[in-house]
Design an enzyme around this catalytic site. Structure first.
Site, mmCIF file in Angstrom:
data_model
loop_
_atom_site.group_PDB
_atom_site.id
_atom_site.type_symbol
_atom_site.label_atom_id
_atom_site.label_comp_id
_atom_site.label_asym_id
_atom_site.label_seq_id
_atom_site.Cartn_x
_atom_site.Cartn_y
_atom_site.Cartn_z
ATOM 1 N N GLU A 1 3.989 15.855 27.923
ATOM 2 C CA GLU A 1 2.670 15.827 28.566
ATOM 3 C C GLU A 1 1.788 16.953 28.041
ATOM 4 O O GLU A 1 0.574 16.774 27.866
ATOM 5 C CB GLU A 1 2.829 15.943 30.087
ATOM 6 C CG GLU A 1 1.542 15.721 30.877
ATOM 7 C CD GLU A 1 0.740 16.990 31.167
ATOM 8 O OE1 GLU A 1 -0.344 16.878 31.750
ATOM 9 O OE2 GLU A 1 1.201 18.100 30.794
ATOM 10 N N ASP B 1 4.847 24.702 35.823
ATOM 11 C CA ASP B 1 4.127 23.569 35.254
ATOM 12 C C ASP B 1 5.051 22.891 34.248
ATOM 13 O O ASP B 1 5.163 23.328 33.122
ATOM 14 C CB ASP B 1 2.857 24.070 34.570
ATOM 15 C CG ASP B 1 2.045 22.982 33.902
ATOM 16 O OD1 ASP B 1 2.291 21.798 34.169
ATOM 17 O OD2 ASP B 1 1.170 23.331 33.083
ATOM 18 N N HIS C 1 0.963 28.078 31.749
ATOM 19 C CA HIS C 1 0.938 28.355 30.302
ATOM 20 C C HIS C 1 0.929 29.852 30.012
ATOM 21 O O HIS C 1 0.579 30.249 28.895
ATOM 22 C CB HIS C 1 -0.274 27.704 29.615
ATOM 23 C CG HIS C 1 -0.330 26.217 29.734
ATOM 24 N ND1 HIS C 1 -1.157 25.436 28.952
ATOM 25 C CD2 HIS C 1 0.328 25.345 30.537
ATOM 26 C CE1 HIS C 1 -1.004 24.163 29.271
ATOM 27 N NE2 HIS C 1 -0.104 24.087 30.250
ATOM 28 N N ASP D 1 1.473 17.607 40.054
ATOM 29 C CA ASP D 1 1.248 18.542 38.951
ATOM 30 C C ASP D 1 -0.021 19.356 39.162
ATOM 31 O O ASP D 1 -0.702 19.713 38.203
ATOM 32 C CB ASP D 1 1.172 17.748 37.632
ATOM 33 C CG ASP D 1 1.184 18.635 36.393
ATOM 34 O OD1 ASP D 1 1.566 19.810 36.500
ATOM 35 O OD2 ASP D 1 0.808 18.130 35.311
ATOM 36 N N ASP E 1 8.357 18.730 30.147
ATOM 37 C CA ASP E 1 8.149 19.722 29.079
ATOM 38 C C ASP E 1 7.315 20.898 29.572
ATOM 39 O O ASP E 1 6.588 20.806 30.571
ATOM 40 C CB ASP E 1 7.480 19.069 27.874
ATOM 41 C CG ASP E 1 6.069 18.551 28.162
ATOM 42 O OD1 ASP E 1 5.869 17.932 29.232
ATOM 43 O OD2 ASP E 1 5.174 18.761 27.321
#
Length: 417
Positions: free
Chosen positions: A183, A149, A388, A206, A88
């Site tokens: 996540e 990410d 993000h 990650d 995700d």
């Protein structure tokens, strides 16, 4: 073994395929996975795993992808290890209609994104760009996040699977693969089947800069402050009304700046209000509380209580309650019980030609909770930066180094068995 000279990497092509699939998770959804579209990527990954010869690859009802690469070494008792990334992308920024762009042979300076010229990846704000001279930088176009990410990690694991199936000279024990949904909203391992994995240790792929390995996270609690004010008709409220909304605002304003995310760094914890809801009679403030030292979480919650007590002195007829709950804990304590898990990761990065660095995460990963579910799981770099956000980026060469690291890690576990 010099993988860079002998392998034909597929990681970039895979990454470019994956990032155009919208897999944004939804914190308001009650379902698992929170969005069905995450399964779109899961189905593609299963198809690709089956195509390269991994016969047990499958997507379960909750959106998890599981697969096994069988051991090709005759050595007995090689511990089973697992590689994990999440599918995700964050709800903070749109992941729909991503247009990835490869900036070839980066020569330094700022990168202006073409679809929104106000989105500038500035060298002064992204110090790792100094290590990328001559490399190929992948960004989005300026209207969305990129999805590195954690689709960089997904692509790196997938390429490593491909290389392991293509190159039997790379000796290894049994390898488990796990791709998770949700996540980014804190539910990445809610429905993971630890018994099905049957692994001794795992590694999330990650992390950020090439060569970084993270063995420590925040410990985390959530808290909800509920304020009970006094409602009255606004035309006749003098001396009667005590607005829970205004009380909430004053409590947030009175929190100490030195305990806020924007004023803390390194090993400092924080108290962070993330959501406010309410009306005159009742209002709620949701907090996240973070610290590397678990025992400090209760002290941070006391700061909220002390602040509320002080503010409510001005509202004598109003009251509040504070409820806290555990979210995740620092995985360092679990990993310390089996130091070879981190040691083998550091050795693998050395063999990939990197200068490994052990770091702490000012956040959490799937590995935080997996560690406390009986699967010790440090975090290895994926090369993702500015996650993000619309300025998210990753380099082709860092992704290739991550693939090399995964392959070396498989070999290290086989050699040390």
């Amino acid at each position: 073994m010099d993988f860079n000279a002998t392998l034909s990497f597929t990681v970039t092509d895979r990454f470019l395929r994956y990032v155009v699939i919208d897999t944004q998770s939804d914190p308001a959804s009650p379902t698992i996975p929170s969005t069905e579209k995450q399964k779109d990527l899961g189905r593609l990954l299963v198809a690709e795993l089956l195509e390269i010869g991994i016969t047990d690859a499958h997507l379960d009802e909750y959106g998890y992808v599981y697969a096994t690469i069988l051991a090709n070494s005759n050595k007995p008792n090689i511990p089973v290890i697992c590689f994990c990334s999440h599918m995700d992308t964050a709800p903070d920024c749109s992941g729909k209609d991503v247009k990835p762009i490869i900036h070839k042979n980066y020569s330094g300076g700022d990168i202006i994104l073409p679809d929104d010229n106000t989105q500038i990846i500035k060298l002064k704000d992204h110090p790792d760009l100094k290590n990328q001279l001559g490399n190929d930088i992948i960004t989005a176009s300026g209207n969305t996040l990129l999805g590195a990410d954690n689709k960089a990690g997904v692509a790196e694991i997938m390429d490593a699977c491909y290389q392991l199936m293509q190159h039997p000279e790379i000796k290894h024990g049994a390898i488990k693969i796990l791709f998770t949904p949700d996540e980014e909203i804190g539910h990445g391992v809610d429905k993971v089947n630890i018994e099905k994995l049957g692994a001794f240790a795992a590694y999330t792929i990650d992390g950020e800069s090439a060569g970084n390995m993270e063995n420590e996270t925040f410990s985390a609690d959530g808290a909800k402050l509920t304020i009970h004010g006094i409602s009255a008709h606004p035309g006749f409220a003098q001396g009667k009304m005590e607005s829970a909304i205004k009380i909430a605002g004053q409590i947030v304003a009175a929190l100490p700046d030195n305990l806020s995310p924007e004023h803390t760094s390194d090993m400092q914890g924080f108290v962070h209000p993330v959501d406010i809801n309410g009306h005159v009679e009742t209002a709620t403030i949701d907090f996240i509380i973070r610290d590397f030292e678990e025992e400090k979480l209760a002290a941070h919650a006391d700061i909220i209580r002390q602040t509320a007590n002080e503010v409510l002195k001005r509202f004598p007829n109003s009251t509040y309650t504070l409820e806290t709950h555990e979210q995740y804990r620092n995985m360092k304590n679990v990993l310390a019980q089996n130091p070879q898990i981190v040691d083998h990761g550091m050795e693998a990065m050395k063999r990939a030609g990197l200068s490994p660095k052990l770091c702490s995460i000012r956040g959490g990963t799937d590995g935080s909770r997996l560690s406390f579910m009986g699967l010790p799981t440090p975090n290895i770099f994926a090369g993702e930066h500015a996650f993000h956000s619309k300025q998210e980026w990753v380099s082709v060469q860092d992704m290739q180094k991550a693939v090399e690291t995964i392959l070396h890690l498989c070999m290290v576990w086989e050699e040390k068995a």
